[in-house]
Design a protein around this motif. Structure first.
Motif, PDB file in Angstrom:
ATOM      1  N   ASP A 321      63.253  31.673  20.884  1.00 52.63           N
ATOM      2  CA  ASP A 321      62.722  31.101  19.616  1.00 52.63           C
ATOM      3  C   ASP A 321      61.701  29.733  19.975  1.00 52.63           C
ATOM      4  N   LEU A 322      62.086  29.029  21.116  1.00 50.38           N
ATOM      5  CA  LEU A 322      61.192  28.042  21.342  1.00 50.38           C
ATOM      6  C   LEU A 322      59.759  28.625  21.705  1.00 50.38           C
ATOM      7  N   ARG A 323      59.866  29.505  22.447  1.00 46.37           N
ATOM      8  CA  ARG A 323      58.435  30.176  22.855  1.00 46.37           C
ATOM      9  C   ARG A 323      57.827  30.546  21.517  1.00 46.37           C
ATOM     10  N   ARG A 324      58.493  31.422  20.710  1.00 49.44           N
ATOM     11  CA  ARG A 324      57.850  31.955  19.268  1.00 49.44           C
ATOM     12  C   ARG A 324      57.524  30.855  18.704  1.00 49.44           C
ATOM     13  N   ARG A 327      54.279  29.491  19.986  1.00 46.10           N
ATOM     14  CA  ARG A 327      53.187  30.328  19.838  1.00 46.10           C
ATOM     15  C   ARG A 327      52.619  30.525  18.410  1.00 46.10           C
ATOM     16  N   LEU A 328      53.526  30.649  17.615  1.00 44.70           N
ATOM     17  CA  LEU A 328      53.326  30.744  16.151  1.00 44.70           C
ATOM     18  C   LEU A 328      52.991  29.549  15.466  1.00 44.70           C
ATOM     19  N   GLU A 329      53.729  28.652  15.753  1.00 44.66           N
ATOM     20  CA  GLU A 329      53.654  27.384  14.517  1.00 44.66           C
ATOM     21  C   GLU A 329      52.544  26.356  15.460  1.00 44.66           C
ATOM     22  N   GLY A 361      56.276  18.906  18.766  1.00 45.49           N
ATOM     23  CA  GLY A 361      56.823  18.382  17.396  1.00 45.49           C
ATOM     24  C   GLY A 361      58.094  18.748  16.823  1.00 45.49           C
ATOM     25  N   LEU A 362      59.156  18.912  17.971  1.00 47.03           N
ATOM     26  CA  LEU A 362      60.408  19.210  17.392  1.00 47.03           C
ATOM     27  C   LEU A 362      61.418  18.005  17.632  1.00 47.03           C
ATOM     28  N   ASP A 363      62.476  17.683  16.624  1.00 48.66           N
ATOM     29  CA  ASP A 363      63.248  17.132  17.019  1.00 48.66           C
ATOM     30  C   ASP A 363      64.023  17.536  18.276  1.00 48.66           C
TER      31      ASP A 363
END
Ligand code: TTP
Ligand code: MN
Ligand code: MN
Ligand code: MN
Length: 372
Positions: A321-324, A327-329, A361-363
């Motif tokens: 999910d980190l990779r996804r 890529r997507l966001e 841009g993640l907590d």
């Protein structure tokens, strides 16, 4: 019951991405997630990746919830729950179990592939091949002279009894001391970091994972071969598969999630003496005084350390999910080596895991909150 919980319900705004959820080992929905993971595994066996990931994603989301799901109304509006998953959950609430899951659990093919893939070195493809030849048990495999086993599988069968047992934290700590001492002979500047499940706070693992680094460019060259030689000369190396570094910054990053990265690494089986483990009796009258333990060592270049640490800390679902998410966001590519911003065509540098979360841009999510 209200349709989607009270307005301040913590169940609102649950992200579809594991890297935006905090998932501890305290899973309040184990009945549901165990059921969904059986289905995911069954799809994995038939190499049906889409449905497999669908069920894994659903299970992962449910693991992050702060309370047990009590009815189908509770989960309305939550992400990652497709119609198939909803049907399974509904069955469990209405009948106490899912007929679809029960069917898989009693399926001969599922049961056999589960046993075969529990051997180190045996993946779904090999397991399937053996199943199609009519083989049903490990005894049949080892006594069938027409079956060719590779070096990894031979070791897998030889040490099956030991390495199919979970590795405890105390055993992992004992392995760390052994590796630390040996690596210290190569260079006094070596640092050793526990990764994988133990870094996420698990009490038991199927192996022990370590990241080894030496400060200074190229200083890690030759480290793992030296460690392996040392283990061998101490008589405690039972198996080793060494993979030379194929890391090449100019070919970064990879387009998709890869189970494998390009760092210098080795997959080992080592002999752990009982006396080396704190809290275990030194000598037993009968039986062996040692246990075979699976150990993974990775030695990335020091400037890749943060990416390697993040990549090797797992869980697998968290990494996916980190990779996804990247890529997507964010229009970025993340792997175990680097983070690349496709918008600006630049590599983003990182010294720590925190740096990588900031770039994305993640907590920040602590390792013990990555049990997705
Ligand atoms: P594992 O050791 O397979 O899994 P784990 O430590 O989470 O669970 P267990 O307690 O059962 O051992 O892998 C650890 C992490 O390393 C996982 O997130 C995937 C990653 N990994 C790579 O990045 N590259 C590789 O080549 C391998 C084998 C694993
Ligand atoms: Mn592990
Ligand atoms: Mn591992
Ligand atoms: Mn690659």
């Amino acid at each position: 019951k209200p349709e989607a919980g009270p307005p301040d319900s913590p169940w609102l705004n649950v992200s579809q991405y594991a890297c935006q959820r905090r998932t501890t080992l305290n899973n309040r929905n184990k009945i549901l997630t165990d059921a969904l993971e059986v289905l995911a595994e069954n799809y994995e066996f038939i190499e049906s990746i889409g449905p497999c990931l669908g069920f894994r994603r659903a299970a992962s989301m449910l693991k992050s919830l702060p309370a047990p799901v009590r009815s189908i109304n509770d989960i309305e509006g939550l992400p990652c729950l497709g119609p198939e998953t909803m049907a399974v959950i509904q069955d469990i609430f209405e009948c106490g179990s899912s007929s679809k899951v029960e069917e898989v659990l009693t399926d001969e093919r599922y049961q056999t592939l589960k046993i075969f893939t529990s051997v180190f070195g045996v993946g779904p493809k090999t397991a399937e091949k053996w199943y199609r030849r009519g083989l049903r048990s490990l005894e049949q495999i080892v006594s069938d002279s027409s079956i060719h086993l590779n070096k990894m599988q031979i070791a897998g069968f030889k040490h099956y009894e030991d390495i199919s047992k979970p590795v405890s934290k105390a055993e992992a700590e004992a392995v760390r001391r052994i590796i630390e001492e040996i690596a210290g002979c190569f260079s006094p500047d070596v640092t050793i970091t526990v990764t994988g499940g133990f870094r996420r706070g698990k009490e038991f693992g199927h192996d022990v994972d370590f990241l080894l680094t030496v400060p200074g460019p190229g200083k890690e060259d030759g480290l793992l071969p030296a460690v392996i030689d040392h283990l061998r000369s101490q008589g405690i190396l039972l198996y080793s598969d060494f993979q030379e570094s194929t890391f090449d910054l100019t070919r970064l990053p990879c387009r998709r999630f890869e189970a494998m990265d390009h760092f210098q690494k080795c997959f080992l089986i080592v002999k752990l003496k009982k006396e080396q483990v704190v809290g275990q009796q030194a000598e037993q009258r009968c039986g062996r005084d040692w246990k075979a333990v699976r150990v993974d060592l990775v030695a990335p270049p020091v400037e890749r350390y943060a990416f390697a640490l993040l990549g090797w800390s797992g869980s697998t679902q968290f990494e996916r999910d980190l990779r996804r998410f990247a890529r997507l966001e964010r229009n970025m590519l993340l792997d175990n080596h680097a983070l690349f911003d496709k918008t600006t065509n630049t590599f983003l540098q990182a010294k720590t895991e925190e740096d990588i979360f900031i770039h994305l841009g993640l907590d920040y999510i602590e390792p013990w909150q990555r049990n997705a």
